[in-house]
Scaffold this motif. Structure first.
Motif, short mmCIF file in Angstrom:
data_model
loop_
_atom_site.label_atom_id
_atom_site.label_comp_id
_atom_site.label_asym_id
_atom_site.label_seq_id
_atom_site.Cartn_x
_atom_site.Cartn_y
_atom_site.Cartn_z
N LYS A 89 0.97 -0.96 0.10
CA LYS A 89 -0.17 0.38 -0.32
C LYS A 89 0.76 1.47 0.10
O LYS A 89 1.71 1.23 0.88
CB LYS A 89 -0.69 -0.13 1.61
N ALA A 90 0.71 1.98 -0.74
CA ALA A 90 0.70 3.20 -0.88
C ALA A 90 0.14 3.94 -0.80
O ALA A 90 -0.43 4.98 -1.12
CB ALA A 90 2.02 3.90 -2.43
N LEU A 91 0.67 5.49 0.00
CA LEU A 91 -0.17 6.56 1.23
C LEU A 91 -0.14 7.88 0.14
O LEU A 91 1.19 8.31 0.93
CB LEU A 91 -0.64 6.32 2.54
N GLY A 92 -0.86 8.51 -0.34
CA GLY A 92 -0.46 9.86 -0.42
C GLY A 92 -0.75 10.50 0.65
O GLY A 92 -2.08 10.54 0.55
N PHE A 93 -0.22 12.10 0.63
CA PHE A 93 -1.07 13.52 1.76
C PHE A 93 -0.98 14.48 0.62
O PHE A 93 0.48 14.80 -0.32
CB PHE A 93 -0.47 13.74 2.22
N ASN A 94 -1.71 14.88 0.02
CA ASN A 94 -1.64 16.27 -1.25
C ASN A 94 -1.75 17.08 0.04
O ASN A 94 -2.89 17.93 0.54
CB ASN A 94 -2.74 16.26 -1.98
N GLY A 95 -0.96 18.13 0.43
CA GLY A 95 -0.82 19.08 0.98
C GLY A 95 -0.85 20.53 0.73
O GLY A 95 -0.95 21.87 0.78
N GLY B 74 -4.96 20.74 -7.26
CA GLY B 74 -4.13 21.30 -8.48
C GLY B 74 -3.18 21.16 -8.60
O GLY B 74 -2.94 19.30 -9.25
N ASN B 75 -2.10 21.21 -8.93
CA ASN B 75 -1.00 20.48 -9.51
C ASN B 75 -0.37 19.56 -9.19
O ASN B 75 0.39 18.44 -8.88
CB ASN B 75 0.23 21.88 -9.74
N THR B 76 0.15 19.72 -7.70
CA THR B 76 0.87 18.87 -6.61
C THR B 76 -0.41 17.87 -6.69
O THR B 76 0.40 16.29 -6.07
CB THR B 76 0.06 19.03 -5.21
N GLN C 220 -6.20 14.27 1.50
CA GLN C 220 -5.94 15.55 1.11
C GLN C 220 -6.05 15.65 2.35
O GLN C 220 -6.53 16.49 3.46
CB GLN C 220 -7.59 16.07 0.35
N VAL C 221 -4.33 16.96 2.42
CA VAL C 221 -4.46 17.74 3.84
C VAL C 221 -4.85 19.31 3.71
O VAL C 221 -5.07 19.55 4.44
CB VAL C 221 -3.55 16.94 4.52
N ILE D 201 3.95 8.56 0.41
CA ILE D 201 4.24 9.91 -0.46
C ILE D 201 3.93 11.71 0.04
O ILE D 201 2.93 11.71 0.46
CB ILE D 201 3.84 9.79 -2.11
N ILE D 202 4.49 12.37 0.60
CA ILE D 202 4.27 13.81 0.60
C ILE D 202 4.11 14.45 -0.15
O ILE D 202 5.35 14.97 -0.97
CB ILE D 202 5.25 14.25 2.56
#
Length: 195
Positions: free
Chosen positions: A2-8, A14-16, A38-39, A82-83
């Motif tokens: 499992k890969a976990l991404g955080f969109n700051g 958007g772009n991130t 989504q953070v 992934i941050i």
């Protein structure tokens, strides 16, 4: 795995997010589950250095009125974190900073549960300044004994207006290569953090 991404980014689409999703495309193609949280744009309180997490040792921050404890719980379950953050005055967003500060304290207080997980930073930038953003996120990974993954260039994509990063061919190729490198490392370690 499992890969976990955080969109700051306060821009949830958007772009991130575009950059993180490009990395996810490569991971999903290789059979790795992906989840994006989504953070940015949420009310996320900063760390108060109360150190209650060291007293409680319950894998939670005592501040329990925002998204951070949910994020910490998901981090504990993930094999890869992934941050992503846009570059704000040569650094990450305040929400991203609050997340890594509080998660870092909780991790340290609870036997460094992020040890040997895979970490990757991603930054969207209009023109320059993102190296410091990437460094700030990578320091979180390194102090928590994680493996930091790089790519064929710095893990960034250039674009100011929403969606513009998609036109950065080199940036998109960098995200693609980053996804391949993450998948390779996860397969080599089988997602295992054993001592």
């Amino acid at each position: 795995m499992k890969a976990l991404g955080f969109n700051g980014s306060p821009r949830s689409d958007g772009n991130t997010k575009i950059l993180i999703e490009k990395v996810f495309d490569e991971l999903r193609d290789r059979g790795i589950d992906c989840e994006l949280i989504q953070v940015g744009g949420k009310q996320v309180r900063g760390c108060t250095a109360c150190l209650k997490c060291f007293d409680n040792k319950d894998m939670k921050c005592v501040i329990d009125d925002d998204i951070v404890n949910k994020c910490i719980g998901k981090m504990a379950e993930a094999d890869c974190i992934i941050i992503g953050s846009p570059t704000y005055y040569s650094d990450l967003t305040s929400e991203t900073k609050a997340l890594i500060d509080r998660a870092g304290y909780v991790c340290s207080a609870n036997d460094n549960f992020l040890r040997r997980k895979v970490g990757a930073s991603v930054s969207a930038v209009r023109r320059a300044g993102s190296i410091h953003t990437l460094d700030s996120i990578n320091h979180f990974f390194l102090i928590n004994e994680m493996f930091v993954v790089g790519s064929s260039y710095w893990n960034l994509g250039m674009g100011g207006e929403k969606g513009e990063v998609s036109e950065d061919d080199e940036g998109m190729e960098t995200m693609k290569d980053l996804g391949k490198n993450i998948a390779w490392l996860l397969k080599k370690t089988n997602g295992s953090q054993e001592n």
